[in-house]
Design a protein around this motif. Structure first.
Motif, mmCIF file in Angstrom:
data_model
loop_
_atom_site.group_PDB
_atom_site.id
_atom_site.type_symbol
_atom_site.label_atom_id
_atom_site.label_comp_id
_atom_site.label_asym_id
_atom_site.label_seq_id
_atom_site.Cartn_x
_atom_site.Cartn_y
_atom_site.Cartn_z
ATOM 1 N N GLY A 77 0.808 -1.212 0.000
ATOM 2 C CA GLY A 77 0.000 0.000 0.000
ATOM 3 C C GLY A 77 0.838 1.256 0.000
ATOM 4 N N ARG A 78 1.910 1.258 0.782
ATOM 5 C CA ARG A 78 2.798 2.428 0.820
ATOM 6 C C ARG A 78 3.400 2.687 -0.565
ATOM 7 N NH1 ARG A 78 5.553 3.842 5.795
ATOM 8 N NH2 ARG A 78 4.112 3.518 7.525
ATOM 9 N N LEU A 79 3.904 1.647 -1.182
ATOM 10 C CA LEU A 79 4.555 1.823 -2.477
ATOM 11 C C LEU A 79 3.554 2.205 -3.560
ATOM 12 C CD1 LEU A 79 7.082 -1.091 -2.133
ATOM 13 C CD2 LEU A 79 7.683 1.310 -2.481
ATOM 14 N N ALA A 80 2.351 1.638 -3.494
ATOM 15 C CA ALA A 80 1.318 2.008 -4.470
ATOM 16 C C ALA A 80 0.948 3.475 -4.353
ATOM 17 C CB ALA A 80 0.085 1.132 -4.274
ATOM 18 N N ALA A 81 1.058 4.029 -3.146
ATOM 19 C CA ALA A 81 0.742 5.436 -2.922
ATOM 20 C C ALA A 81 1.930 6.343 -3.236
ATOM 21 C CB ALA A 81 0.309 5.643 -1.476
ATOM 22 N N GLY A 82 3.051 5.753 -3.648
ATOM 23 C CA GLY A 82 4.224 6.542 -3.997
ATOM 24 C C GLY A 82 5.051 6.992 -2.816
ATOM 25 N N THR A 83 4.878 6.348 -1.664
ATOM 26 C CA THR A 83 5.623 6.745 -0.474
ATOM 27 C C THR A 83 6.538 5.618 -0.022
ATOM 28 O OG1 THR A 83 3.883 5.963 1.017
ATOM 29 C CG2 THR A 83 3.761 8.261 0.291
ATOM 30 N N SER A 84 7.501 5.990 0.805
ATOM 31 C CA SER A 84 8.451 5.015 1.323
ATOM 32 C C SER A 84 7.741 4.001 2.217
ATOM 33 C CB SER A 84 9.539 5.729 2.133
ATOM 34 O OG SER A 84 10.301 4.797 2.887
ATOM 35 N N PRO A 85 8.140 2.722 2.130
ATOM 36 C CA PRO A 85 7.592 1.728 3.065
ATOM 37 C C PRO A 85 8.313 1.732 4.407
ATOM 38 C CG PRO A 85 9.059 0.649 1.540
ATOM 39 C CD PRO A 85 9.010 2.095 1.123
ATOM 40 N N GLY A 86 9.235 2.697 4.611
ATOM 41 C CA GLY A 86 9.997 2.734 5.846
ATOM 42 C C GLY A 86 9.117 2.953 7.063
ATOM 43 N N HIS A 87 9.302 2.118 8.081
ATOM 44 C CA HIS A 87 8.539 2.222 9.325
ATOM 45 C C HIS A 87 9.204 3.190 10.294
ATOM 46 C CE1 HIS A 87 6.276 0.969 12.888
ATOM 47 N NE2 HIS A 87 7.432 0.769 13.506
ATOM 48 N N ALA A 88 10.516 3.067 10.460
ATOM 49 C CA ALA A 88 11.264 3.930 11.383
ATOM 50 C C ALA A 88 12.739 3.806 11.055
ATOM 51 C CB ALA A 88 10.994 3.541 12.834
ATOM 52 N N ARG A 89 13.536 4.713 11.656
ATOM 53 C CA ARG A 89 14.968 4.679 11.409
ATOM 54 C C ARG A 89 15.729 5.245 12.594
ATOM 55 N NH1 ARG A 89 15.672 9.412 6.774
ATOM 56 N NH2 ARG A 89 15.921 11.197 8.175
ATOM 57 N N GLU A 90 17.039 5.043 12.565
ATOM 58 C CA GLU A 90 17.916 5.595 13.591
ATOM 59 C C GLU A 90 19.231 5.992 12.939
ATOM 60 O OE1 GLU A 90 18.967 2.725 16.540
ATOM 61 O OE2 GLU A 90 19.360 1.139 15.074
ATOM 62 N N GLU A 91 19.834 7.055 13.470
ATOM 63 C CA GLU A 91 21.162 7.460 13.037
ATOM 64 C C GLU A 91 22.156 7.021 14.105
ATOM 65 O OE1 GLU A 91 21.666 11.433 11.346
ATOM 66 O OE2 GLU A 91 19.464 11.632 11.336
ATOM 67 N N LEU A 92 23.074 6.169 13.721
ATOM 68 C CA LEU A 92 24.044 5.629 14.661
ATOM 69 C C LEU A 92 25.094 6.684 14.990
ATOM 70 C CD1 LEU A 92 24.614 2.135 13.023
ATOM 71 C CD2 LEU A 92 23.016 2.734 14.844
ATOM 72 N N THR A 93 25.441 6.778 16.260
ATOM 73 C CA THR A 93 26.523 7.668 16.658
ATOM 74 C C THR A 93 27.861 7.010 16.332
ATOM 75 O OG1 THR A 93 26.722 6.735 18.883
ATOM 76 C CG2 THR A 93 25.078 8.501 18.562
ATOM 77 N N ASP A 94 28.926 7.799 16.422
ATOM 78 C CA ASP A 94 30.260 7.229 16.209
ATOM 79 C C ASP A 94 30.535 6.120 17.221
ATOM 80 O OD1 ASP A 94 30.692 8.951 14.105
ATOM 81 O OD2 ASP A 94 31.883 10.375 15.272
ATOM 82 N N ASP A 95 30.068 6.315 18.461
ATOM 83 C CA ASP A 95 30.266 5.280 19.485
ATOM 84 C C ASP A 95 29.478 4.021 19.143
ATOM 85 O OD1 ASP A 95 31.978 6.866 20.931
ATOM 86 O OD2 ASP A 95 30.482 7.487 22.418
ATOM 87 N N ASP A 96 28.226 4.195 18.657
ATOM 88 C CA ASP A 96 27.422 3.039 18.252
ATOM 89 C C ASP A 96 28.143 2.231 17.182
ATOM 90 O OD1 ASP A 96 25.293 3.777 19.906
ATOM 91 O OD2 ASP A 96 24.275 4.907 18.319
ATOM 92 N N ARG A 97 28.673 2.932 16.204
ATOM 93 C CA ARG A 97 29.317 2.254 15.081
ATOM 94 C C ARG A 97 30.602 1.563 15.524
ATOM 95 N NH1 ARG A 97 28.973 6.219 9.889
ATOM 96 N NH2 ARG A 97 29.402 4.256 8.795
ATOM 97 N N ALA A 98 31.313 2.178 16.445
ATOM 98 C CA ALA A 98 32.544 1.564 16.950
ATOM 99 C C ALA A 98 32.242 0.276 17.702
ATOM 100 C CB ALA A 98 33.285 2.549 17.850
ATOM 101 N N VAL A 99 31.186 0.312 18.533
ATOM 102 C CA VAL A 99 30.807 -0.886 19.286
ATOM 103 C C VAL A 99 30.366 -1.990 18.334
ATOM 104 C CG1 VAL A 99 29.056 -1.818 20.847
ATOM 105 C CG2 VAL A 99 30.222 0.314 21.421
#
Length: 405
Positions: free
Chosen positions: A320-342
């Motif tokens: 349904g999301r794609l048929a409406a021309g929108t992203s199917p993304g539910h949620a997201r997060e931006e990893l910090t430098d510390d997150d990525r290091a771990v």
């Protein structure tokens, strides 16, 4: 592909990524994961985002699925812009991707190639239930550009398969490997699970022997994990089955290492063994070494430049999301430098190449010295400046990672 999605920040309707994610795009390896959520039946231990025909109900058709995923691939191209992103690996997972016609899987692969281009020699893998394919199907995949197939064997013992609610028959996985070879596949994996309630050491040895007799060039062996909300968890809670024992699992791992090494397969990740470097799963290595990937399909997870997002779960909501021309993304997060290091330590320490000691924090280097004294790290590698797990270290990898992060 866990069935429960985490919380996160909203994904814009356009799917637009933050500038930080797009910085350096194209300088890191790029792959595609395609989630196919359909199963003929649900395995009792499975916690993945999958659906049987009865669970989906009316209004959701497998016939339309390839076209829906193609819409997300085109969305991916718009979101990622004009950067040159030749695709190094494509992995079709599930669910059971091979419940779709081979032509549908090939159609999706061609859409990826059309929008992004496949790098020469790209690895293209599909998972498969041994009962869901025959030689003609496998030949169609090979002709369509697939280079690798991964069969879910799990066990060679019927009573173990019964506990796992697996529907294929013992021996079918080995025949599927032979059919894949005849179809032209050079790279074939067999997935095994150890520690199932009711499985004995002899059962596990028989499964390893049957797998190796089929002569795959790659074997993955995973300890059974009891996930909340599964049928297996409910049976254990009711006392119908015992909880898997950690000491038994450790013994089974040692049995696996001895058998696989004797057959010429070497570990390159804690749960994965390959005949040689060419047989290693390059798609998983892309995950484990910090590459970028776009995950297409309901519930699929993606990662680009430190931003991680995940799609809505249900196939109807996804379509349904794609048929409406929108992203199917539910949620997201931006990893910090510390997150990525771990995360880097967590993943790379599990690899045979290990982790560079110089890039660890001082406290973690002290923990590495203790691990070396305890026999968890290879002495020669440590002298060369890398933390590489010994066999005993592989058994205690999770605990060691906690010490280092």
């Amino acid at each position: 592909m866990p069935s429960v999605l985490p919380d996160g920040d909203p994904v814009p309707a356009s799917g637009e990524l933050p500038p930080s994610a797009l910085a350096g795009l194209g300088s890191r390896p790029f792959g595609f994961y395609v989630h196919v959520p359909y199963c003929a039946s649900r395995c009792g231990y499975c916690d993945f985002n999958t659906y049987t025909a009865e669970e989906l109900g009316p209004g959701v058709s497998r016939r339309d699925y390839a076209g829906t995923v193609a819409e997300e691939i085109r969305l991916a191209r718009r979101v990622l812009g004009d950067a040159a992103l030749p695709v190094e690996t494509v992995f079709f997972g599930g669910g059971t991707p091979t419940l779709l016609p081979a032509a549908d899987l090939v159609r999706v692969l061609r859409e990826i190639d059309k929008e992004f281009g496949l790098r020469p020699g790209a690895e293209v893998t599909t998972e498969a239930n041994p009962e869901s394919v025959d030689q003609a199907y496998l030949e169609a995949l090979r002709e369509g550009g697939f280079t690798r197939v991964s069969f879910g064997m799990q066990s060679a013992r019927e009573h173990v398969l019964t506990v796992l609610d697996r529907r294929h028959t013992p021996g079918r996985a080995a025949r599927a490997v032979r059919e894949a070879r005849a179809a032209g596949f050079d790279h074939i994996n067999l997935d095994l699970i150890y520690g199932t309630p009711g499985e004995s050491d002899d059962d596990w040895r028989a499964s390893l022997e049957a797998a190796l007799a089929a002569e795959p060039d790659h074997v993955s062996a995973y300890s059974l994990i009891v996930e909340d909300g599964t049928r297996l968890a409910a049976r254990i809670r009711r006392g119908e089955l015992p909880m898997p024992d950690e000491d038994v699992a450790a013994d089974r791992y040692l049995i696996a290492e001895r058998a696989l090494a004797a057959a010429g397969l070497s570990w390159y990740e804690v749960s994965n063994w390959a005949r040689d470097d060419e047989a290693r799963c390059r798609h998983n290595l892309l995950y484990w070494t910090g590459g970028d990937w776009w995950g297409a399909g309901p519930g699929a997870h993606s990662h680009v430049g430190g931003t991680r997002w995940w799609n809505v779960k249900h196939p109807a909501a996804y379509a349904g999301r794609l048929a409406a021309g929108t992203s199917p993304g539910h949620a997201r997060e931006e990893l910090t430098d510390d997150d990525r290091a771990v995360e880097r330590v967590m993943l790379e320490l599990r690899l045979v190449s290990g982790f560079p000691l110089a890039e660890l924090a001082p406290r973690a280097r002290t923990a590495c010295a203790r691990a070396l004294a305890d026999g968890l790290l290879e002495v020669d590698a440590f002298k060369a400046g890398r933390a590489v797990l010994t066999l005993r270290g592989r058994l205690l990898a999770d605990a060691l990672v906690r010490d280092l992060t």
